[in-house]
Design an enzyme around this catalytic site. Structure first.
Site, PDB file in Angstrom:
ATOM      1  N   GLU A  87      32.968  -8.991   8.005  1.00 12.98           N
ATOM      2  CA  GLU A  87      33.207  -8.784   6.577  1.00 12.98           C
ATOM      3  C   GLU A  87      33.501  -7.301   6.313  1.00 12.98           C
ATOM      4  O   GLU A  87      32.750  -6.434   6.734  1.00 12.98           O
ATOM      5  CB  GLU A  87      31.982  -9.207   5.748  1.00 12.98           C
ATOM      6  CG  GLU A  87      32.258  -9.127   4.257  1.00 12.98           C
ATOM      7  CD  GLU A  87      31.072  -9.537   3.379  1.00 12.98           C
ATOM      8  OE1 GLU A  87      29.961  -9.015   3.601  1.00 12.98           O
ATOM      9  OE2 GLU A  87      31.278 -10.358   2.474  1.00 12.98           O
ATOM     10  N   GLU A  93      22.210 -15.793  -0.795  1.00 14.62           N
ATOM     11  CA  GLU A  93      23.674 -15.892  -0.869  1.00 14.62           C
ATOM     12  C   GLU A  93      24.220 -14.612  -0.263  1.00 14.62           C
ATOM     13  O   GLU A  93      23.984 -13.528  -0.798  1.00 14.62           O
ATOM     14  CB  GLU A  93      24.144 -16.011  -2.323  1.00 14.62           C
ATOM     15  CG  GLU A  93      23.760 -17.303  -2.994  1.00 14.62           C
ATOM     16  CD  GLU A  93      24.459 -18.528  -2.422  1.00 14.62           C
ATOM     17  OE1 GLU A  93      25.442 -18.368  -1.680  1.00 14.62           O
ATOM     18  OE2 GLU A  93      23.987 -19.637  -2.710  1.00 14.62           O
ATOM     19  N   LYS A 136      15.660  -6.841 -10.150  1.00 10.24           N
ATOM     20  CA  LYS A 136      16.049  -5.579  -9.496  1.00 10.24           C
ATOM     21  C   LYS A 136      17.566  -5.633  -9.317  1.00 10.24           C
ATOM     22  O   LYS A 136      18.081  -6.244  -8.379  1.00 10.24           O
ATOM     23  CB  LYS A 136      15.298  -5.509  -8.184  1.00 10.24           C
ATOM     24  CG  LYS A 136      15.518  -4.429  -7.157  1.00 10.24           C
ATOM     25  CD  LYS A 136      16.384  -3.293  -7.410  1.00 10.24           C
ATOM     26  CE  LYS A 136      17.027  -2.854  -6.112  1.00 10.24           C
ATOM     27  NZ  LYS A 136      18.411  -2.438  -6.301  1.00 10.24           N
ATOM     28  N   GLY A 169      23.558 -10.645  -1.639  1.00  6.93           N
ATOM     29  CA  GLY A 169      23.956  -9.349  -1.095  1.00  6.93           C
ATOM     30  C   GLY A 169      24.440  -9.537   0.325  1.00  6.93           C
ATOM     31  O   GLY A 169      24.871 -10.636   0.709  1.00  6.93           O
ATOM     32  N   CYS A 223      32.423 -11.912  -2.791  1.00 11.37           N
ATOM     33  CA  CYS A 223      31.913 -12.712  -1.673  1.00 11.37           C
ATOM     34  C   CYS A 223      32.934 -13.773  -1.296  1.00 11.37           C
ATOM     35  O   CYS A 223      33.005 -14.194  -0.151  1.00 11.37           O
ATOM     36  CB  CYS A 223      30.587 -13.337  -2.041  1.00 11.37           C
ATOM     37  SG  CYS A 223      30.619 -14.123  -3.635  1.00 11.37           S
TER      38      CYS A 223
HETATM   39  P1  NAD Z   1      23.548  -5.119  -0.535  1.00  9.70           P
HETATM   40  O1  NAD Z   1      22.946  -6.058   0.467  1.00  9.70           O
HETATM   41  O2  NAD Z   1      23.771  -3.725  -0.129  1.00  9.70           O
HETATM   42  O3  NAD Z   1      22.632  -5.044  -1.829  1.00  9.70           O
HETATM   43  C1  NAD Z   1      22.288  -6.190  -2.566  1.00  9.70           C
HETATM   44  C2  NAD Z   1      20.976  -5.917  -3.293  1.00  9.70           C
HETATM   45  O4  NAD Z   1      19.930  -5.820  -2.327  1.00  9.70           O
HETATM   46  C3  NAD Z   1      20.961  -4.607  -4.081  1.00  9.70           C
HETATM   47  O5  NAD Z   1      20.259  -4.788  -5.299  1.00  9.70           O
HETATM   48  C4  NAD Z   1      20.187  -3.681  -3.158  1.00  9.70           C
HETATM   49  O6  NAD Z   1      19.551  -2.630  -3.822  1.00  9.70           O
HETATM   50  C5  NAD Z   1      19.178  -4.644  -2.559  1.00  9.70           C
HETATM   51  N1  NAD Z   1      18.576  -4.203  -1.289  1.00  9.70           N
HETATM   52  C6  NAD Z   1      19.093  -3.348  -0.367  1.00  9.70           C
HETATM   53  N2  NAD Z   1      18.220  -3.197   0.647  1.00  9.70           N
HETATM   54  C7  NAD Z   1      17.155  -3.981   0.376  1.00  9.70           C
HETATM   55  C8  NAD Z   1      15.933  -4.260   1.051  1.00  9.70           C
HETATM   56  N3  NAD Z   1      15.621  -3.686   2.219  1.00  9.70           N
HETATM   57  N4  NAD Z   1      15.077  -5.137   0.479  1.00  9.70           N
HETATM   58  C9  NAD Z   1      15.374  -5.750  -0.680  1.00  9.70           C
HETATM   59  N5  NAD Z   1      16.494  -5.508  -1.367  1.00  9.70           N
HETATM   60  C10 NAD Z   1      17.381  -4.639  -0.849  1.00  9.70           C
HETATM   61  O7  NAD Z   1      24.904  -5.807  -1.059  1.00  9.70           O
HETATM   62  P2  NAD Z   1      26.015  -5.192  -2.047  1.00  9.70           P
HETATM   63  O8  NAD Z   1      26.770  -4.135  -1.316  1.00  9.70           O
HETATM   64  O9  NAD Z   1      25.449  -4.877  -3.377  1.00  9.70           O
HETATM   65  O10 NAD Z   1      26.957  -6.479  -2.216  1.00  9.70           O
HETATM   66  C11 NAD Z   1      27.924  -6.823  -1.280  1.00  9.70           C
HETATM   67  C12 NAD Z   1      27.478  -7.976  -0.405  1.00  9.70           C
HETATM   68  O11 NAD Z   1      27.029  -9.059  -1.208  1.00  9.70           O
HETATM   69  C13 NAD Z   1      28.605  -8.541   0.434  1.00  9.70           C
HETATM   70  O12 NAD Z   1      28.132  -8.806   1.730  1.00  9.70           O
HETATM   71  C14 NAD Z   1      28.969  -9.841  -0.281  1.00  9.70           C
HETATM   72  O13 NAD Z   1      29.582 -10.825   0.512  1.00  9.70           O
HETATM   73  C15 NAD Z   1      27.643 -10.268  -0.789  1.00  9.70           C
HETATM   74  N6  NAD Z   1      27.774 -11.188  -1.913  1.00  9.70           N
HETATM   75  C16 NAD Z   1      27.545 -12.507  -1.683  1.00  9.70           C
HETATM   76  C17 NAD Z   1      27.673 -13.430  -2.720  1.00  9.70           C
HETATM   77  C18 NAD Z   1      27.420 -14.897  -2.483  1.00  9.70           C
HETATM   78  O14 NAD Z   1      27.231 -15.616  -3.456  1.00  9.70           O
HETATM   79  N7  NAD Z   1      27.405 -15.368  -1.255  1.00  9.70           N
HETATM   80  C19 NAD Z   1      28.052 -12.984  -3.990  1.00  9.70           C
HETATM   81  C20 NAD Z   1      28.293 -11.621  -4.179  1.00  9.70           C
HETATM   82  C21 NAD Z   1      28.139 -10.731  -3.127  1.00  9.70           C
END
Ligand code: NAD
Length: 494
Positions: free
Chosen positions: A384, A249, A174, A227, A283
């Site tokens: 963040e 992560e 997904k 995420g 991130c």
């Molecule tokens: P997000 O949490 O909005 O979305 C991430 C994914 O989760 C997307 O595919 C989204 O559709 C899905 N999602 C959203 N709600 C969900 C739910 N209720 N159940 C299951 N899945 C769901 O994050 P984003 O805006 O795409 O990315 C930014 C964030 O990701 C930042 O906080 C960043 O720090 C983090 N990030 C962390 C790393 C790491 O390795 N630590 C790497 C990249 C990004």
């Protein structure tokens, strides 16, 4: 205009809902990339059932043969690197140099994974009893639900998918709804490389519907999520309740520390790349700059001058340094934090506004922004933002710098600029992060080393390198007693 499809049950199929969402270029919202399935729970049901069939086949395929498929994936990614980089920049905005790096990380991960299929080591150890053999070995787990963010549209899916596949699991993927085109081409490449169709399922859609359904599905025992920490908390609660294996992560609030003895020009180069690369949407982005008081004013002056000179624009145009934010909601969040910073008494040294001149008016651009006089413990310093906003904090010495670095709930990456080898090694020892860089920015992970963070950035697992193969496989132990007699461990031999 193209309507894209899901890949479920070995076929490209329309969503059961009949609904689609639009994917637009964040640098120019007049540019429609395509419409992608807004899938429903039924699509997830069918995807999990198909992946279970795929798993039955794939788990019996020898691991070196699974690795061969990934070697071909690496070859195809190499051949289509430029095309993929363009697709990524068009749908999420970061400049081509960065999206080329994103593809390269996928290529590196593919070739690493390809040979790892010949190296899924177990242990053979002596038994405490005579004529008895004892060994451990690794087994696949089942259907893996992989949920990924927008900022590394290819690299992050490959970090999860390649080790999951080499270990023999089947996938329900997904991708972020902000980068569905990259995911589509990626799955085409997997199939072209010879991955059996039901081993991979691609289900597009919203996180609250498709992501949630994957997380809650009893047929998905293995979850990997990257995420935000907020979404990760929901995933973690559900996985805990359902006893699923989970890798998380999540967010970061990474700091670069510059001490009085540092090479200042090098430190300025580092923070520009760390804070404003990917428009601050990494991130590992540098969100805090912790400066020792002796060099504070000189470094800030130089940094502000350089930040003002960064060129904003479409990442596909040569000379662009900084692309747009991924969507309007992200830009509004950045604006909210600028207001918070001002209300907390920090000084705006540059930026702070939307960038709307000329063609920029059609995208989600925001000026590279630097706040000075930021107080440790303030919201600007703790939370963040995920945008091009850097907070500068002044400290007396290395001890205070380390304490400020560690004073946040996140723990992904950190960086220290110093010429003093004793301070450098103290930083490696004392900074509470999964990764510490010395004389390099907070960004720059390599595919063959473990990647991840401590505290609320992660849950103890790592992506990348050798460790991730443990996450995607289960250790099993086998004993073979060839003595022909009942031998009771711990009893007959003592
Ligand atoms: P997000 O949490 O909005 O979305 C991430 C994914 O989760 C997307 O595919 C989204 O559709 C899905 N999602 C959203 N709600 C969900 C739910 N209720 N159940 C299951 N899945 C769901 O994050 P984003 O805006 O795409 O990315 C930014 C964030 O990701 C930042 O906080 C960043 O720090 C983090 N990030 C962390 C790393 C790491 O390795 N630590 C790497 C990249 C990004």
């Amino acid at each position: 205009m193209t309507d894209f499809l899901n890949f479920i049950g070995g076929q490209w199929v329309a969503p059961s809902t009949g609904a689609y969402f639009e994917n637009r270029n964040p640098a120019d919202t007049r540019d429609l990339v395509g419409r992608f399935p807004a899938s429903g729970v039924d699509d997830v049901e069918r995807a999990v059932a198909s992946a279970a069939r795929g798993f039955d086949l794939w788990k019996r395929t020898p691991a070196p043969a699974r690795g061969d498929v990934l070697r071909r994936v690496g070859d195809l990614l190499s051949a289509r690197k430029e095309e993929l980089a363009n697709i990524m920049t068009r749908e999420m905005g970061k400049p081509l140099a960065e999206t080329r790096g994103d593809v390269q990380e996928g290529i590196d991960t593919a070739y690493y994974a390809a040979t790892e299929g010949r190296r899924l080591f177990g242990h053979t150890v002596p038994s405490e009893l005579r004529n008895k053999w004892a060994m451990s070995y690794r087994r696949p787990i089942g259907v893996a639900g992989l949920i990924t963010p927008f900022n590394f549209p290819l690299a992050i899916p490959t970090w999860k998918m390649f080790p999951a596949l080499v270990c023999g699991n089947a996938i329900v993927f997904k991708p972020s709804e902000d980068v569905p085109h990259t995911a589509h081409v990626f799955v085409e490449i997997l199939l072209e490389a010879g991955l059996p169709p039901e081993v991979i399922q691609l289900v597009h859609g919203m996180g609250e519907v498709v992501g949630k359904a994957i997380v809650e599905h009893p047929g998905v025992p293995l979850l990997s999520f990257t995420g935000s920490t907020e979404t990760g908390s929901f995933v973690g609660e559900t996985a805990g309740r359902m006893h699923k294996r989970l890798s998380l992560e999540m967010g970061g609030k990474n700091a670069q520390i510059v001490l009085d003895d540092a090479d200042l020009e090098l430190a300025v180069e580092g923070v520009l790349w760390g804070a404003f690369g990917t428009t601050g949407q990494r991130c590992t982005a540098t969100s805090r700059l912790i400066l020792q008081e002796g060099i504070h004013d000189r470094l800030v002056a130089r940094l502000v001058e350089r930040a003002r000179a960064l060129r904003l624009g479409d990442g596909r145009v040569a000379g662009t340094d900084v692309g747009p934010l991924v969507h309007e909601a992200s830009r509004e969040k950045v604006e909210r934090y600028v207001a918070i910073g001002l209300a907390e008494g920090a000084t705006l040294a540059c930026g702070g506004s939307r960038a709307t001149a000329g063609d920029l008016a059609h995208g989600f651009f925001f000026e590279p922004t630097i706040f000075t006089g930021v107080k440790a413990g303030s919201r600007l310093e703790q939370e963040e933002i995920f945008g091009p906003v850097l907070s500068v904090i002044k400290v007396r010495d290395a001890d205070e710098a380390f304490a400020v670095n560690n004073g946040v709930k996140y723990g992904l990456s950190s960086s220290v600029y110093t010429r003093d080898v004793t301070v450098a090694f103290r930083a490696l020892q004392d900074l509470d992060n999964g990764i510490t860089y010395v004389n390099a920015p907070t960004i720059g992970a390599e595919a063959h080393l473990p990647f991840g963070g401590v505290k609320q950035t992660g849950n103890g697992h790592r992506e990348g390198g050798w460790e991730v193969y443990e996450f995607y496989s289960e250790t099993k132990v086998g004993y073979v007693d060839y003595s022909g007699a009942l031998q009771r461990a711990q009893i007959d031999n003592y």
